[in-house]
Design a protein around this motif. Structure first.
Motif, PDB file in Angstrom:
ATOM      1  N   CYS A  23       0.806  -1.224   0.000  1.00 56.46           N
ATOM      2  CA  CYS A  23       0.000   0.000   0.000  1.00 56.46           C
ATOM      3  C   CYS A  23       0.841   1.277   0.000  1.00 56.46           C
ATOM      4  O   CYS A  23       0.284   2.373   0.042  1.00 56.46           O
ATOM      5  CB  CYS A  23      -0.950   0.007   1.196  1.00 56.46           C
ATOM      6  SG  CYS A  23      -0.123   0.079   2.803  1.00 56.46           S
ATOM      7  N   GLU A  24       2.174   1.139  -0.027  1.00 64.38           N
ATOM      8  CA  GLU A  24       3.102   2.276  -0.081  1.00 64.38           C
ATOM      9  C   GLU A  24       2.986   3.212   1.119  1.00 64.38           C
ATOM     10  O   GLU A  24       3.304   4.383   1.036  1.00 64.38           O
ATOM     11  CB  GLU A  24       2.911   3.076  -1.378  1.00 64.38           C
ATOM     12  CG  GLU A  24       3.134   2.284  -2.641  1.00 64.38           C
ATOM     13  CD  GLU A  24       4.556   1.793  -2.800  1.00 64.38           C
ATOM     14  OE1 GLU A  24       5.490   2.508  -2.405  1.00 64.38           O
ATOM     15  OE2 GLU A  24       4.720   0.661  -3.301  1.00 64.38           O
ATOM     16  N   THR A  25       2.527   2.693   2.269  1.00 64.36           N
ATOM     17  CA  THR A  25       2.452   3.472   3.488  1.00 64.36           C
ATOM     18  C   THR A  25       3.770   3.358   4.239  1.00 64.36           C
ATOM     19  O   THR A  25       4.351   2.287   4.315  1.00 64.36           O
ATOM     20  CB  THR A  25       1.316   2.959   4.397  1.00 64.36           C
ATOM     21  OG1 THR A  25       0.102   2.984   3.660  1.00 64.36           O
ATOM     22  CG2 THR A  25       1.174   3.814   5.633  1.00 64.36           C
ATOM     23  N   LYS A  26       4.216   4.465   4.796  1.00 66.50           N
ATOM     24  CA  LYS A  26       5.470   4.473   5.548  1.00 66.50           C
ATOM     25  C   LYS A  26       5.283   3.705   6.867  1.00 66.50           C
ATOM     26  O   LYS A  26       4.290   3.878   7.562  1.00 66.50           O
ATOM     27  CB  LYS A  26       5.881   5.917   5.830  1.00 66.50           C
ATOM     28  CG  LYS A  26       7.263   6.072   6.347  1.00 66.50           C
ATOM     29  CD  LYS A  26       7.618   7.549   6.395  1.00 66.50           C
ATOM     30  CE  LYS A  26       9.005   7.719   6.915  1.00 66.50           C
ATOM     31  NZ  LYS A  26       9.376   9.136   6.996  1.00 66.50           N
ATOM     32  N   ILE A  27       6.245   2.838   7.183  1.00 70.97           N
ATOM     33  CA  ILE A  27       6.205   2.051   8.415  1.00 70.97           C
ATOM     34  C   ILE A  27       6.846   2.863   9.524  1.00 70.97           C
ATOM     35  O   ILE A  27       7.927   3.426   9.350  1.00 70.97           O
ATOM     36  CB  ILE A  27       6.958   0.712   8.235  1.00 70.97           C
ATOM     37  CG1 ILE A  27       6.437  -0.044   7.012  1.00 70.97           C
ATOM     38  CG2 ILE A  27       6.860  -0.133   9.492  1.00 70.97           C
ATOM     39  CD1 ILE A  27       4.983  -0.397   7.074  1.00 70.97           C
TER      40      ILE A  27
END
Length: 113
Positions: A19-23
């Motif tokens: 989902c290309e969300t920053k961890i």
């Protein structure tokens, strides 16, 4: 607070491949306790994430830990003062610094599959 915004804690490459969300740092820091054999969940899409590879080879961490304890201990004993407890306390301080450096390098270099 200035340290948190510097490039030492920059984890731009730590994004979920789905989902290309920053961890976040909280999820990444779980690898310090569990190791990379375990997976974490993406906070956004709840899929399991595994690191692409070991951020820092385990062998290098063991060597850094050993060197950070043994060398300062013997240097203090031989050249500074023949005091066992002061040498131990110096070794503990240098070991803590080494662990912080390893943690920062892990945060900076981790990538997920």
């Amino acid at each position: 607070m200035k340290l948190l915004s510097t490039s030492l804690l920059n984890h731009e490459q730590a994004v979920c491949p789905h989902c290309e969300t920053k961890i976040g740092l909280r999820q990444i820091s779980e690898y310090f306790l569990k190791g990379t054999n375990y997976s974490i969940q993406c906070p956004h899409c709840k899929r399991a994430l595994h690191p692409k590879q070991e951020p820092i080879k385990f062998y290098y961490c063991v060597c850094a830990g050993f060197i950070s304890i043994v060398i300062p201990f013997w240097l203090y004993i031989l050249f500074v003062e023949d005091n066992f407890w002061k040498a131990i306390s110096l070794s503990i301080m240098i070991t803590i610094i080494t662990l912080v450096i390893i943690a920062l390098l892990t945060i900076h270099r981790i990538e997920f599959v």
